[in-house]
Design a protein around this motif. Structure first.
Motif, PDB file in Angstrom:
ATOM      1  N   TYR A  24       0.848  -1.203   0.000  1.00  0.00           N
ATOM      2  CA  TYR A  24       0.000   0.000   0.000  1.00  0.00           C
ATOM      3  C   TYR A  24       0.880   1.248   0.000  1.00  0.00           C
ATOM      4  O   TYR A  24       1.538   1.560   0.998  1.00  0.00           O
ATOM      5  N   LEU A  25       0.871   1.951  -1.134  1.00  0.00           N
ATOM      6  CA  LEU A  25       1.690   3.159  -1.296  1.00  0.00           C
ATOM      7  C   LEU A  25       0.808   4.337  -1.718  1.00  0.00           C
ATOM      8  O   LEU A  25       1.141   5.098  -2.617  1.00  0.00           O
ATOM      9  N   ASP A  26      -0.322   4.481  -1.018  1.00  0.00           N
ATOM     10  CA  ASP A  26      -1.255   5.566  -1.334  1.00  0.00           C
ATOM     11  C   ASP A  26      -1.752   6.265  -0.069  1.00  0.00           C
ATOM     12  O   ASP A  26      -2.900   6.706   0.011  1.00  0.00           O
ATOM     13  N   SER A  27      -0.881   6.399   0.914  1.00  0.00           N
ATOM     14  CA  SER A  27      -1.289   7.002   2.188  1.00  0.00           C
ATOM     15  C   SER A  27      -1.517   8.500   2.090  1.00  0.00           C
ATOM     16  O   SER A  27      -2.177   9.078   2.963  1.00  0.00           O
ATOM     17  N   ALA A  28      -0.986   9.159   1.051  1.00  0.00           N
ATOM     18  CA  ALA A  28      -1.273  10.580   0.875  1.00  0.00           C
ATOM     19  C   ALA A  28      -2.739  10.803   0.530  1.00  0.00           C
ATOM     20  O   ALA A  28      -3.294  11.871   0.793  1.00  0.00           O
ATOM     21  N   ALA A  29      -3.373   9.772  -0.057  1.00  0.00           N
ATOM     22  CA  ALA A  29      -4.805   9.851  -0.346  1.00  0.00           C
ATOM     23  C   ALA A  29      -5.605   9.535   0.908  1.00  0.00           C
ATOM     24  O   ALA A  29      -6.503  10.287   1.300  1.00  0.00           O
ATOM     25  N   ALA A 329      16.146  15.773   1.932  1.00  0.00           N
ATOM     26  CA  ALA A 329      15.976  16.675   3.072  1.00  0.00           C
ATOM     27  C   ALA A 329      14.921  17.739   2.809  1.00  0.00           C
ATOM     28  O   ALA A 329      14.418  18.371   3.746  1.00  0.00           O
ATOM     29  N   LYS A 330      14.588  17.944   1.537  1.00  0.00           N
ATOM     30  CA  LYS A 330      13.616  18.979   1.184  1.00  0.00           C
ATOM     31  C   LYS A 330      12.208  18.436   0.972  1.00  0.00           C
ATOM     32  O   LYS A 330      11.316  19.183   0.593  1.00  0.00           O
ATOM     33  N   ARG A 331      12.027  17.147   1.215  1.00  0.00           N
ATOM     34  CA  ARG A 331      10.720  16.569   0.897  1.00  0.00           C
ATOM     35  C   ARG A 331      10.267  15.579   1.966  1.00  0.00           C
ATOM     36  O   ARG A 331      11.055  15.060   2.745  1.00  0.00           O
ATOM     37  N   ALA A 332       8.968  15.327   1.948  1.00  0.00           N
ATOM     38  CA  ALA A 332       8.364  14.321   2.813  1.00  0.00           C
ATOM     39  C   ALA A 332       8.270  13.007   2.041  1.00  0.00           C
ATOM     40  O   ALA A 332       8.850  12.864   0.961  1.00  0.00           O
ATOM     41  N   GLY A 333       7.505  12.048   2.582  1.00  0.00           N
ATOM     42  CA  GLY A 333       7.461  10.717   2.005  1.00  0.00           C
ATOM     43  C   GLY A 333       6.514  10.582   0.833  1.00  0.00           C
ATOM     44  O   GLY A 333       5.593   9.748   0.858  1.00  0.00           O
ATOM     45  N   VAL A 334       6.730  11.372  -0.190  1.00  0.00           N
ATOM     46  CA  VAL A 334       5.933  11.332  -1.417  1.00  0.00           C
ATOM     47  C   VAL A 334       6.887  11.367  -2.603  1.00  0.00           C
ATOM     48  O   VAL A 334       7.781  12.227  -2.651  1.00  0.00           O
ATOM     49  N   VAL A 335       6.710  10.460  -3.558  1.00  0.00           N
ATOM     50  CA  VAL A 335       7.498  10.491  -4.796  1.00  0.00           C
ATOM     51  C   VAL A 335       6.525  10.395  -5.966  1.00  0.00           C
ATOM     52  O   VAL A 335       5.836   9.389  -6.143  1.00  0.00           O
ATOM     53  N   THR A 336       6.476  11.463  -6.750  1.00  0.00           N
ATOM     54  CA  THR A 336       5.585  11.537  -7.914  1.00  0.00           C
ATOM     55  C   THR A 336       6.435  11.434  -9.173  1.00  0.00           C
ATOM     56  O   THR A 336       7.512  12.025  -9.254  1.00  0.00           O
ATOM     57  N   THR A 375      -0.099  16.111 -17.997  1.00  0.00           N
ATOM     58  CA  THR A 375      -1.547  15.979 -17.842  1.00  0.00           C
ATOM     59  C   THR A 375      -1.892  15.182 -16.598  1.00  0.00           C
ATOM     60  O   THR A 375      -2.947  15.381 -15.985  1.00  0.00           O
ATOM     61  N   ALA A 376      -1.014  14.264 -16.225  1.00  0.00           N
ATOM     62  CA  ALA A 376      -1.220  13.430 -15.047  1.00  0.00           C
ATOM     63  C   ALA A 376       0.120  12.842 -14.629  1.00  0.00           C
ATOM     64  O   ALA A 376       1.091  12.864 -15.395  1.00  0.00           O
ATOM     65  N   THR A 377       0.163  12.329 -13.412  1.00  0.00           N
ATOM     66  CA  THR A 377       1.380  11.679 -12.910  1.00  0.00           C
ATOM     67  C   THR A 377       0.977  10.484 -12.052  1.00  0.00           C
ATOM     68  O   THR A 377      -0.176  10.352 -11.632  1.00  0.00           O
ATOM     69  N   ALA A 378       1.939   9.621 -11.770  1.00  0.00           N
ATOM     70  CA  ALA A 378       1.755   8.555 -10.794  1.00  0.00           C
ATOM     71  C   ALA A 378       2.442   8.968  -9.500  1.00  0.00           C
ATOM     72  O   ALA A 378       3.415   9.729  -9.518  1.00  0.00           O
ATOM     73  N   ARG A 379       1.906   8.472  -8.369  1.00  0.00           N
ATOM     74  CA  ARG A 379       2.456   8.906  -7.079  1.00  0.00           C
ATOM     75  C   ARG A 379       2.509   7.738  -6.107  1.00  0.00           C
ATOM     76  O   ARG A 379       1.533   7.014  -5.925  1.00  0.00           O
ATOM     77  N   ALA A 380       3.671   7.574  -5.506  1.00  0.00           N
ATOM     78  CA  ALA A 380       3.831   6.634  -4.399  1.00  0.00           C
ATOM     79  C   ALA A 380       4.029   7.440  -3.125  1.00  0.00           C
ATOM     80  O   ALA A 380       4.849   8.357  -3.091  1.00  0.00           O
ATOM     81  N   SER A 381       3.262   7.113  -2.107  1.00  0.00           N
ATOM     82  CA  SER A 381       3.382   7.856  -0.843  1.00  0.00           C
ATOM     83  C   SER A 381       3.506   6.873   0.312  1.00  0.00           C
ATOM     84  O   SER A 381       2.900   5.802   0.312  1.00  0.00           O
ATOM     85  N   PHE A 382       4.305   7.244   1.292  1.00  0.00           N
ATOM     86  CA  PHE A 382       4.721   6.325   2.351  1.00  0.00           C
ATOM     87  C   PHE A 382       4.196   6.777   3.702  1.00  0.00           C
ATOM     88  O   PHE A 382       3.908   7.952   3.931  1.00  0.00           O
ATOM     89  N   TYR A 383       4.129   5.779   4.626  1.00  0.00           N
ATOM     90  CA  TYR A 383       3.731   6.102   5.991  1.00  0.00           C
ATOM     91  C   TYR A 383       4.505   5.212   6.951  1.00  0.00           C
ATOM     92  O   TYR A 383       5.410   4.472   6.537  1.00  0.00           O
ATOM     93  N   LEU A 384       4.165   5.275   8.200  1.00  0.00           N
ATOM     94  CA  LEU A 384       4.962   4.587   9.214  1.00  0.00           C
ATOM     95  C   LEU A 384       4.969   3.075   9.037  1.00  0.00           C
ATOM     96  O   LEU A 384       5.874   2.389   9.551  1.00  0.00           O
ATOM     97  N   TYR A 385       3.991   2.517   8.316  1.00  0.00           N
ATOM     98  CA  TYR A 385       3.926   1.069   8.133  1.00  0.00           C
ATOM     99  C   TYR A 385       4.628   0.584   6.870  1.00  0.00           C
ATOM    100  O   TYR A 385       4.626  -0.612   6.581  1.00  0.00           O
ATOM    101  N   ASN A 386       5.231   1.467   6.104  1.00  0.00           N
ATOM    102  CA  ASN A 386       5.921   1.044   4.880  1.00  0.00           C
ATOM    103  C   ASN A 386       7.382   0.692   5.153  1.00  0.00           C
ATOM    104  O   ASN A 386       7.979   1.155   6.134  1.00  0.00           O
ATOM    105  N   THR A 387       7.943  -0.127   4.259  1.00  0.00           N
ATOM    106  CA  THR A 387       9.306  -0.645   4.436  1.00  0.00           C
ATOM    107  C   THR A 387      10.104  -0.469   3.146  1.00  0.00           C
ATOM    108  O   THR A 387       9.539  -0.181   2.085  1.00  0.00           O
ATOM    109  N   GLU A 388      11.411  -0.674   3.238  1.00  0.00           N
ATOM    110  CA  GLU A 388      12.250  -0.660   2.041  1.00  0.00           C
ATOM    111  C   GLU A 388      11.853  -1.793   1.098  1.00  0.00           C
ATOM    112  O   GLU A 388      11.977  -1.648  -0.127  1.00  0.00           O
ATOM    113  N   GLU A 389      11.365  -2.894   1.650  1.00  0.00           N
ATOM    114  CA  GLU A 389      10.901  -4.002   0.805  1.00  0.00           C
ATOM    115  C   GLU A 389       9.716  -3.562  -0.059  1.00  0.00           C
ATOM    116  O   GLU A 389       9.597  -4.004  -1.214  1.00  0.00           O
ATOM    117  N   ASP A 390       8.854  -2.723   0.486  1.00  0.00           N
ATOM    118  CA  ASP A 390       7.741  -2.178  -0.304  1.00  0.00           C
ATOM    119  C   ASP A 390       8.276  -1.409  -1.510  1.00  0.00           C
ATOM    120  O   ASP A 390       7.749  -1.526  -2.619  1.00  0.00           O
TER     121      ASP A 390
END
Length: 409
Positions: A24-29, A329-336, A375-390
């Motif tokens: 699950y990589l949609d915690s920003a939603a 250092a300039k960003r939170a756990g979101v990669v678009t 026009t659009a992008t894909a986004r992966a967002s992380f939270y405390l339950y995500n891991t490097e394996e994810d």
């Protein structure tokens, strides 16, 4: 933080999607909910479901104590001075609309300015568009740097003595940018403006001190921070809220009703018309307890490490474009991101087949999409339950996506 122990507290993560373990990589939603929150909601409905403030019976007293106890938890969570500064709303959108419809509509006039940025979520654009149309105020946009960050020099050049409101998101839901809210608030105040903060993407992920930020209003949602949907918070400085009129009328917000006039309750209840969101508030209180167990500083550190790991791994994929600053250092756990010649909806569809949930679309940020020339992008967002394996699975899925479409075309 022991991530595996944390993950065990989120029942939804223990399942397969399309025959693959869920990533699950949609915690920003919206974030997933821990057992503690789920059980708190169930306990409310099973044991003391009742309306608040009105009844003197036992269930009503228990419900009122839990509801107002949650308000005190929110106060401590953001270090507000008083519970009178904590208004429960349906979410960030409702909170921002309340500021625009009540404070802004009463205080703006023709020639005044509202300053926002190109990165804002639609919920922090449209209310200001509407109030500008009604009052004759001018809506101005802060420019962005090439990497999507905000320059304080640009803030100083844009905010003038005519500016009455500055409203900026603390963390971008697309770029992951962490904005310098404290410094922007200082510039706003030096010019006689108030500072409104969209905290939807920051409150779940980092420690917020409204007194240190010296913001005038802060809005955030419960469902992005392990709490239920349908509950949010508007923080406002007491002297501002006291001089604002409510925008919903009836029920809990009433003091006395005469035939041709009425009076309102004191803060915070004058802004909470009707039966309040009792279960949602109680659930939000449980979510705050859960987050406090681990500490927001530790959560932020964990997510920043994940973002750094993701940026490093994803940058090695040929044809991938990553938006926002590449400095973790300039960003939170979101990669678009986008993959060259592959529509982000197709990316998300292939990843879903691998059990990986990401978001694809304009992310309720169409002006920013135009600024990005996408026009659009894909986004992966992380939270405390995500891991490097994810993230490893995400990268494997992206490579598979790229190979699949190169074979198709």
């Amino acid at each position: 933080m022991n991530i595996q122990d944390i993950r065990k507290q989120f029942p939804i993560l223990d399942q397969e999607v399309n025959g693959k373990p869920l990533v699950y990589l949609d915690s920003a939603a919206t974030s997933q909910k821990p057992v503690q929150v789920i059980e708190t909601l169930e306990r409310y409905y099973r044991e003391y479901n009742s309306n608040v403030h009105r009844g003197v019976h036992t269930l009503g007293t228990k419900a009122t104590d839990a509801y107002e106890g949650a308000r005190e938890k929110v106060r401590k969570f953001i270090n507000a001075k008083s519970i009178q500064e904590i208004i429960f709303t349906r979410g960030t959108t409702t909170a921002l609309n309340t500021v625009a419809a009540s404070y802004a509509a009463a205080n703006l006039k023709e020639g005044d300015e509202i300053v926002i940025s190109y990165m804002e979520h639609h919920s922090n654009i449209i209310p200001w568009q509407q109030v500008a149309k009604r009052t004759g105020a001018q809506l101005k946009y802060l420019p962005l740097q090439e990497d999507g960050t905000i320059s304080l020099d640009d803030v100083r050049a844009t905010v003038t003595s005519n500016t009455k409101i500055v409203s900026i998101m603390q963390v971008s839901n697309v770029l992951g940018v962490i904005n310098p809210i404290k410094e922007i608030a200082q510039i706003a105040h030096e010019n006689g403006a108030i500072m409104v903060v969209d905290g939807a993407q920051s409150a779940p992920h980092m420690k917020i001190d409204v007194q240190d930020l010296n913001c005038d209003f802060l809005a955030f949602s419960g469902h992005k921070m392990c709490g239920p949907t349908g509950i949010g918070v508007l923080y406002g400085k007491k002297h501002l809220l006291e001089n604002m009129e409510p925008i919903e009328f009836g029920g809990e917000m009433i003091d006395f009703v005469e035939l041709y006039d009425s009076t309102w309750k004191e803060l915070p209840w004058k802004f909470e018309g009707g039966t309040p969101i009792i279960a949602g508030a109680v659930g939000l209180g449980a979510a705050i307890d859960f987050l406090n167990e681990f500490g927001l500083d530790q959560i932020a550190e964990h997510e920043q490490k994940l973002a750094a790991y993701a940026l490093e791994k994803m940058a090695k994929i040929e044809g991938i474009q990553i938006y926002g600053p590449l400095d973790p250092a300039k960003r939170a756990g979101v990669v678009t991101f986008n993959i060259q010649d592959v529509h982000p909806h197709d990316v998300a569809t292939v990843l879903d087949a691998e059990g990986i949930a990401v978001r694809a679309g304009h992310h309720c940020a169409q002006p920013l999409m135009r600024w990005l020339k996408a026009t659009a992008t894909a986004r992966a967002s992380f939270y405390l339950y995500n891991t490097e394996e994810d993230i490893d699975k995400l990268v494997e899925g992206l490579v598979k996506t790229k190979e699949y479409f190169s074979d198709v075309f």
